[in-house]
Motif scaffolding. Structure first.
Motif, mmCIF file in Angstrom:
data_model
loop_
_atom_site.group_PDB
_atom_site.id
_atom_site.type_symbol
_atom_site.label_atom_id
_atom_site.label_comp_id
_atom_site.label_asym_id
_atom_site.label_seq_id
_atom_site.Cartn_x
_atom_site.Cartn_y
_atom_site.Cartn_z
ATOM 1 N N LYS A 307 -17.399 4.961 -7.976
ATOM 2 C CA LYS A 307 -18.965 4.993 -7.768
ATOM 3 C C LYS A 307 -19.523 4.683 -9.080
ATOM 4 O O LYS A 307 -20.529 3.814 -9.074
ATOM 5 C CB LYS A 307 -19.211 6.183 -7.013
ATOM 6 C CG LYS A 307 -20.804 6.067 -6.777
ATOM 7 C CD LYS A 307 -21.394 7.382 -6.238
ATOM 8 C CE LYS A 307 -22.950 7.206 -5.772
ATOM 9 N NZ LYS A 307 -23.423 8.491 -4.927
ATOM 10 N N ALA A 308 -19.266 5.320 -10.033
ATOM 11 C CA ALA A 308 -19.537 5.059 -11.325
ATOM 12 C C ALA A 308 -19.169 3.663 -12.154
ATOM 13 O O ALA A 308 -19.764 3.234 -13.001
ATOM 14 C CB ALA A 308 -19.316 6.023 -12.264
ATOM 15 N N GLY A 309 -18.280 3.028 -11.267
ATOM 16 C CA GLY A 309 -18.002 1.738 -11.842
ATOM 17 C C GLY A 309 -16.377 1.552 -12.689
ATOM 18 O O GLY A 309 -16.241 0.687 -13.261
ATOM 19 N N GLY A 310 -15.954 2.622 -12.509
ATOM 20 C CA GLY A 310 -14.450 2.479 -13.214
ATOM 21 C C GLY A 310 -13.249 2.155 -12.454
ATOM 22 O O GLY A 310 -13.650 1.590 -11.087
ATOM 23 N N ARG A 311 -12.227 1.919 -12.992
ATOM 24 C CA ARG A 311 -10.939 1.148 -11.956
ATOM 25 C C ARG A 311 -9.917 2.249 -11.858
ATOM 26 O O ARG A 311 -9.373 2.697 -12.993
ATOM 27 C CB ARG A 311 -10.654 0.031 -12.912
ATOM 28 C CG ARG A 311 -11.587 -1.021 -13.448
ATOM 29 C CD ARG A 311 -11.101 -2.256 -14.083
ATOM 30 N NE ARG A 311 -10.723 -1.626 -15.575
ATOM 31 C CZ ARG A 311 -9.944 -2.205 -16.422
ATOM 32 N NH1 ARG A 311 -9.232 -3.419 -16.028
ATOM 33 N NH2 ARG A 311 -9.767 -1.975 -17.673
ATOM 34 N N ILE A 312 -10.005 2.774 -10.701
ATOM 35 C CA ILE A 312 -9.067 3.589 -10.475
ATOM 36 C C ILE A 312 -8.383 3.299 -9.156
ATOM 37 O O ILE A 312 -8.834 2.850 -8.065
ATOM 38 C CB ILE A 312 -9.496 5.084 -10.654
ATOM 39 C CG1 ILE A 312 -8.533 6.042 -10.160
ATOM 40 C CG2 ILE A 312 -10.495 5.180 -9.611
ATOM 41 C CD1 ILE A 312 -8.841 7.537 -10.740
ATOM 42 N N ASP A 313 -7.005 3.470 -8.832
ATOM 43 C CA ASP A 313 -6.400 3.439 -7.507
ATOM 44 C C ASP A 313 -5.746 4.907 -7.437
ATOM 45 O O ASP A 313 -4.950 5.218 -7.939
ATOM 46 C CB ASP A 313 -5.289 2.195 -7.617
ATOM 47 C CG ASP A 313 -5.765 0.975 -7.758
ATOM 48 O OD1 ASP A 313 -6.392 0.513 -6.849
ATOM 49 O OD2 ASP A 313 -5.337 0.216 -8.814
ATOM 50 N N HIS A 314 -6.135 5.366 -6.331
ATOM 51 C CA HIS A 314 -5.804 6.745 -5.623
ATOM 52 C C HIS A 314 -4.857 6.419 -4.756
ATOM 53 O O HIS A 314 -5.187 6.083 -3.518
ATOM 54 C CB HIS A 314 -6.770 7.568 -5.437
ATOM 55 C CG HIS A 314 -6.541 9.098 -5.093
ATOM 56 N ND1 HIS A 314 -6.507 9.456 -3.941
ATOM 57 C CD2 HIS A 314 -6.324 10.041 -5.983
ATOM 58 C CE1 HIS A 314 -5.765 10.728 -3.782
ATOM 59 N NE2 HIS A 314 -5.810 11.161 -5.071
ATOM 60 N N VAL A 315 -3.472 6.575 -4.978
ATOM 61 C CA VAL A 315 -2.535 6.045 -3.890
ATOM 62 C C VAL A 315 -1.803 7.486 -3.429
ATOM 63 O O VAL A 315 -1.172 8.262 -4.105
ATOM 64 C CB VAL A 315 -1.620 5.208 -4.686
ATOM 65 C CG1 VAL A 315 -0.488 4.699 -3.828
ATOM 66 C CG2 VAL A 315 -2.448 3.957 -5.358
ATOM 67 N N VAL A 316 -1.736 7.366 -1.990
ATOM 68 C CA VAL A 316 -0.995 8.545 -1.287
ATOM 69 C C VAL A 316 0.150 7.624 -0.638
ATOM 70 O O VAL A 316 -0.284 6.827 0.229
ATOM 71 C CB VAL A 316 -1.725 9.262 -0.371
ATOM 72 C CG1 VAL A 316 -0.903 10.289 0.413
ATOM 73 C CG2 VAL A 316 -2.978 9.827 -1.164
#
Length: 355
Positions: A307-316
């Motif tokens: 939401k803040a504009g960062g780059r993250i992949d949260h993978v399950v």
């Protein structure tokens, strides 16, 4: 160096695979192209060194008559072993082990298969494997233990060191809900569990200052390498984030595998805004009272950072149709398939520096 061997290295370093972001069906259809890598491992260089450390003088170094009690020792140094492939074009990776373990986590699996330390090298990444401060080849400080034994320090000041028993580790690493039950479809090689248990060591983390000296050492290492992907696991899952909070210099990416904790979703997100991040989980997490809350907290962090504009992949992984992975997924029977996908994620998200 023969042309043939150089050709082998070039072929290994340039193969590419689908990333985690592909639909599950596409990932299932695309078998990892390099899972069966064989042949000579060709290196440009290999070696080891220490990062950090400080001298302390003590008069309780020993309780044995044959060894002097007084003297100076070095503590809080982090051991690093490295292998660099020939003509490496991909960014370095730094492998950081978790609780009760050492850098052995990333080496040959308990049942004798290729570990990630070798695999990332074969895929063209300079690879650095650490032993956390006061673990493995990074020495601990015995002074306080000996001081208690000698009666110079009250017994209630004995440092809180611990070791994880095999039965407790069984559930913590999610081989099953309790020892000796095994999760249906679980992919850890339980027939080799005794070899895994031999990897486990005494854990001194509760004696360490905050942040752990390993974090400062990781920052120094990242700067020295001028760009590395920090790949952490479990207890050390938070370390790359703590390192970035100190200084983002040299941190090319973060892969946090089943972290014991993530940064708070309501905390300062600025250090992570310009770093590509993956948080990766195996199977059976939602049914674990130990791990389900951690998954929830990391998911909240990922949502806040996005939401803040960062780059993250949260993978399950089960969400991608990849099921059966334990907490020790770098040692599971599909460990190289997972490593393939990490290589693809790095290829997509992390830019290697030009030589």
């Amino acid at each position: 160096m023969t042309r043939r061997l150089l050709a082998v290295v070039t072929l290994l370093a340039t193969s590419a695979l689908p990333a985690f972001v592909l639909p599950a069906a596409a990932q299932t259809a695309a078998a990892p192209a390099s899972t069966g890598l064989t042949g000579p491992l060709v290196l440009e260089k290999q070696g080891s060194f220490f990062v950090g450390g400080r001298n302390v003088t003590s008069d309780t170094l020993s309780t044995l008559p044959a060894y002097a009690a007084s003297g100076t020792i070095t503590v809080e140094q982090m051991y690093v072993r490295y292998q660099v492939p020939v003509a490496a074009q991909r960014p370095p990776v730094t492998l950081i082990h978790g609780c009760c373990l050492t850098g052995k986590t990333w080496e040959t699996t308990p049942d004798g298969r290729m570990g990630w330390d070798e695999y990332f090298v074969r895929r063209g990444h300079p690879t650095y494997v650490i032993d956390q401060v006061s673990r493995g080849r990074s020495s601990a400080d015995p002074s306080l233990v000996n001081s208690v034994k000698l009666g110079k320090t009250p017994a209630d000041k004995t440092p809180p060191i611990f070791a994880a028993g095999q039965e407790a580790a069984w559930a913590i690493f999610r081989f099953g809900t309790e020892y000796p039950k095994v999760h249906d479809g679980m992919r850890f090689p339980v027939a080799a569990k005794d070899e895994f248990y031999k990897q486990m060591v005494v854990d001194w983390i509760a004696t360490m200052p905050t942040p752990n000296p390993t974090v400062k050492a990781l920052s120094e290492l990242s700067k020295t390498l001028d760009g590395t992907v920090l790949i952490s696991h479990s207890q050390s899952g938070i370390y790359p984030f703590q390192t970035a909070a100190l200084d983002t210099t040299g941190i090319a990416g973060i892969v946090s595998i089943e972290p014991g904790t993530c940064p708070a979703a309501t905390g300062d997100l600025k250090p992570y805004m310009n770093i590509p991040i993956m948080v990766l989980w195996g199977d059976y997490v939602e049914t674990s009272s130990r791990w389900a809350p951690r998954l929830k907290a990391c998911r909240e962090f990922a949502e806040a950072l996005t939401k803040a504009g960062g780059r993250i992949d949260h993978v399950v992984l089960p969400d991608l149709g990849i099921k059966g992975n334990s907490h020790m997924l770098m040692q599971d029977d599909n460990s190289l398939e997972i490593a393939d996908r990490l290589v693809a994620w790095i290829e997509k998200n992390v830019k290697a520096k030009k030589n």
